[in-house]
Design an enzyme around this catalytic site. Structure first.
Site, short mmCIF file in Angstrom:
data_model
loop_
_atom_site.label_atom_id
_atom_site.label_comp_id
_atom_site.label_asym_id
_atom_site.label_seq_id
_atom_site.Cartn_x
_atom_site.Cartn_y
_atom_site.Cartn_z
N ARG A 161 26.99 58.98 40.76
CA ARG A 161 26.66 57.64 40.25
C ARG A 161 26.93 56.56 41.53
O ARG A 161 28.04 56.58 42.29
CB ARG A 161 27.02 57.09 38.99
CG ARG A 161 26.41 57.91 38.01
CD ARG A 161 27.18 57.35 36.57
NE ARG A 161 26.30 57.83 35.35
CZ ARG A 161 26.89 58.12 34.06
NH1 ARG A 161 28.00 57.75 33.94
NH2 ARG A 161 26.08 58.20 33.42
N GLY A 194 44.76 28.74 36.28
CA GLY A 194 44.83 30.09 35.75
C GLY A 194 46.05 30.83 35.95
O GLY A 194 46.69 30.62 37.15
N ARG A 213 44.32 39.52 35.91
CA ARG A 213 45.19 38.47 35.94
C ARG A 213 46.33 38.70 35.24
O ARG A 213 47.40 37.88 35.21
CB ARG A 213 44.60 37.14 35.02
CG ARG A 213 43.41 36.33 36.00
CD ARG A 213 43.79 34.74 35.99
NE ARG A 213 44.10 34.17 34.78
CZ ARG A 213 43.14 33.24 34.47
NH1 ARG A 213 42.02 33.34 35.12
NH2 ARG A 213 43.14 32.99 33.45
N LYS A 225 26.81 62.14 51.05
CA LYS A 225 27.37 61.30 49.97
C LYS A 225 26.57 61.10 48.62
O LYS A 225 25.34 60.91 48.89
CB LYS A 225 27.59 59.90 50.30
CG LYS A 225 28.87 59.81 51.02
CD LYS A 225 29.38 58.01 50.83
CE LYS A 225 30.33 58.06 52.06
NZ LYS A 225 30.74 56.82 52.13
N ARG A 262 61.67 31.01 37.30
CA ARG A 262 63.02 31.49 37.35
C ARG A 262 63.85 31.16 38.67
O ARG A 262 64.89 30.59 38.50
CB ARG A 262 62.98 33.02 37.04
CG ARG A 262 64.32 33.82 37.42
CD ARG A 262 64.30 35.22 37.41
NE ARG A 262 65.42 35.93 37.37
CZ ARG A 262 65.99 36.49 38.48
NH1 ARG A 262 65.19 36.20 39.54
NH2 ARG A 262 67.02 36.97 38.63
N ASP A 321 43.00 31.57 47.83
CA ASP A 321 42.14 30.70 48.23
C ASP A 321 42.84 29.57 48.71
O ASP A 321 41.79 28.40 48.78
CB ASP A 321 41.03 30.56 47.18
CG ASP A 321 41.46 29.85 45.91
OD1 ASP A 321 42.61 29.77 45.75
OD2 ASP A 321 40.54 29.44 45.27
N ASP A 367 44.56 25.03 43.80
CA ASP A 367 44.12 23.89 44.52
C ASP A 367 43.85 22.70 43.49
O ASP A 367 44.31 21.58 43.67
CB ASP A 367 42.68 24.17 45.12
CG ASP A 367 42.60 22.96 46.03
OD1 ASP A 367 42.88 23.00 47.19
OD2 ASP A 367 41.28 22.28 45.61
N ASP A 422 43.57 34.08 43.41
CA ASP A 422 42.42 34.15 44.35
C ASP A 422 42.87 34.19 45.77
O ASP A 422 42.06 34.53 46.61
CB ASP A 422 41.45 33.01 43.89
CG ASP A 422 40.87 33.04 42.74
OD1 ASP A 422 41.10 34.07 42.07
OD2 ASP A 422 40.56 32.02 42.25
N GLY A 456 37.82 35.84 41.89
CA GLY A 456 38.02 35.16 43.05
C GLY A 456 37.25 33.88 43.38
O GLY A 456 37.26 33.19 44.58
N ARG A 457 36.61 33.83 42.47
CA ARG A 457 35.50 32.45 42.50
C ARG A 457 34.78 32.53 43.75
O ARG A 457 33.99 33.55 44.43
CB ARG A 457 36.26 31.17 42.39
CG ARG A 457 36.52 30.80 40.85
CD ARG A 457 36.43 29.34 40.63
NE ARG A 457 36.68 29.10 39.52
CZ ARG A 457 37.87 28.68 38.86
NH1 ARG A 457 38.68 28.28 39.69
NH2 ARG A 457 38.14 28.49 37.62
N THR A 465 48.36 31.72 42.52
CA THR A 465 46.84 31.99 42.01
C THR A 465 46.31 33.47 42.48
O THR A 465 46.76 33.63 43.69
CB THR A 465 45.66 31.09 42.67
OG1 THR A 465 44.34 31.65 42.40
CG2 THR A 465 45.83 30.78 44.02
N ARG A 475 43.90 23.98 32.18
CA ARG A 475 43.18 23.21 33.09
C ARG A 475 42.98 21.95 32.43
O ARG A 475 42.25 21.85 31.41
CB ARG A 475 42.22 23.89 33.42
CG ARG A 475 42.03 25.40 33.93
CD ARG A 475 40.84 25.91 34.52
NE ARG A 475 40.76 27.25 34.57
CZ ARG A 475 41.31 28.07 35.65
NH1 ARG A 475 41.63 27.46 36.65
NH2 ARG A 475 41.16 29.08 35.66
O1 F6P Z 1 41.29 30.96 39.62
C1 F6P Z 1 41.82 32.27 39.03
C2 F6P Z 1 40.57 32.70 38.37
O2 F6P Z 1 41.06 34.01 37.76
C3 F6P Z 1 39.30 33.08 39.21
O3 F6P Z 1 39.40 34.10 39.94
C4 F6P Z 1 38.38 33.18 38.02
O4 F6P Z 1 36.88 33.11 38.58
C5 F6P Z 1 38.86 32.13 37.18
O5 F6P Z 1 40.04 32.05 37.33
C6 F6P Z 1 38.36 32.31 35.81
O6 F6P Z 1 39.00 31.08 35.11
P1 F6P Z 1 39.08 31.16 33.35
O7 F6P Z 1 40.25 32.27 32.98
O8 F6P Z 1 39.53 29.91 33.02
O9 F6P Z 1 37.63 31.70 32.83
#
Ligand code: F6P
Length: 333
Positions: free
Chosen positions: A175, A23, A266, A226, A33, A142, A115, A140, A183-184, A138, A84
């Site tokens: 609301r 991603g 993103r 609230k 760069r 992660d 990863d 995420d 973030g998966r 990334t 990917r």
């Molecule tokens: O790993 C980055 C990420 O943006 C995750 O947060 C998200 O779940 C995933 O990629 C989405 O991937 P794609 O753009 O391939 O659907």
């Protein structure tokens, strides 16, 4: 600014390639760069591989100059494009990739990605001896072995900006809003966005919120006067979790609005933080590589650039600290 390791003595490589993979993340261009300009400044030729490992297999490899990367530090996405690549899971395909690079006279590869991309780089070097180094990119955050990843800060700022806007309308209409962030399986974006955006509840894969606990928080808020709430939801392994939470809340008599931020997180210009991080890590990756180190990722630990072997990174879960989860709950009350 993080310091880049010193490069003394003979340079191990005269020609390197760089690709972005997985991603995209804001700041990947700034990292590219830095890789290109640092390598050229140290007498090394640089090639850019288009479309990650897929482009590598297709031989989409082009020489880069210092001016090829002019005017990109502020741009989101990746000018090299990304992918990917399923095929790269095969050993025979990785062997072919090493041959393609060697035939071009390229001696080492910088991989900017996450990863999955590092797993490809790890096996490429293990099986063929072709030197690789990773730069963590990334949104995420992660990736084990580094406190920070390129793109995370920008994504969090984008999500917080969205929450600030949503809060205006939530409060005008009394609301409840469920705001789903990316973030998966990891809750770093959700946690930082929730704390920074003052969310009433933050649902993360590492936490233990349930429909009952969320309802209790909403009721406690109502008793304190609230009239609106923001609940940040980490998407989890399957995006759309916020819709499932909304259904659960409806059964208890609450009718939240759902806003899934999705890929807005993103894109966009990288923050100053991500540009600095990307510049330091991109340059450090080349410094380590030219100094003879590889099969590893550059990262940041306690504000210092570190080199972490891929075997300690790939497939290793980076956990949200329990303290941070606890703090978020205290601050939300
Ligand atoms: O790993 C980055 C990420 O943006 C995750 O947060 C998200 O779940 C995933 O990629 C989405 O991937 P794609 O753009 O391939 O659907």
């Amino acid at each position: 600014m993080l310091s880049v390791p010193h490069l003394n003595g003979e340079k191990k490589h005269k020609s390197i390639a760089v690709l972005t993979s997985g991603g995209d993340a804001p700041g990947m261009n700034a990292a590219l760069r830095a890789v290109v300009r640092y390598a050229i400044a140290h007498g090394c030729d640089v090639y850019g591989v288009l479309k990650g490992y897929s482009g590598l297999l297709e031989g989409q490899i082009h020489p880069l100059t210092a001016s090829s990367v002019a005017n990109i530090i502020q741009r989101g996405g990746t000018i090299l494009k990304t992918d990917r690549c399923e095929a790269f899971h095969k050993k025979s395909v990785r062997r072919e990739a090493a041959n393609i690079l060697r035939r071009k006279g390229i001696e080492a590869l910088v991989v900017i990605g996450g990863d999955g991309s590092f797993t490809g780089a790890y096996y490429l070097e293990k099986e063929t001896g072709f030197p690789t180094i990773g730069v963590p990119g990334t949104i995420d955050n992660d990736i084990a072995g580094t406190d920070d990843t390129i793109g995370f800060d920008t994504a969090v700022n984008t999500a917080i900006d969205a929450i600030d806007r949503i809060r205006d309308t939530a409060s005008s209409h009394d609301r409840i809003f469920l705001v789903e962030v990316m973030g998966r399986s990891s809750g770093f974006i959700a946690m930082n966005t929730g704390i920074g955006g003052g969310a009433e509840t933050i649902i993360v894969p590492e936490g233990n919120e349930t429909i009952t606990s969320i309802c209790k928080t909403i009721e406690r808020g109502i008793r304190r006067g609230k009239t609106s709430s923001i609940i940040v939801v980490a998407e989890g392994p399957k995006p759309g979790l916020s819709n499932r939470v909304a259904t659960g809340l409806q059964k208890r008599g609450y009718y939240p609005k759902v806003c899934i931020l999705g890929h807005t997180q993103r894109g966009g210009q990288p923050t100053a933080h991500d540009r600095m991080l990307a510049s330091a890590l991109g340059a450090s990756a080349v410094a380590y590589l030219l100094g003879g180190q590889s099969h590893a990722m550059v990262g940041v630990k306690k504000n210092e650039v570190v080199l972490v072997p891929f075997k300690n990174v790939i497939g290793v879960k980076k956990n949200l600290s329990k303290d941070v989860i606890g703090l978020a709950q205290v601050l939300a009350t």
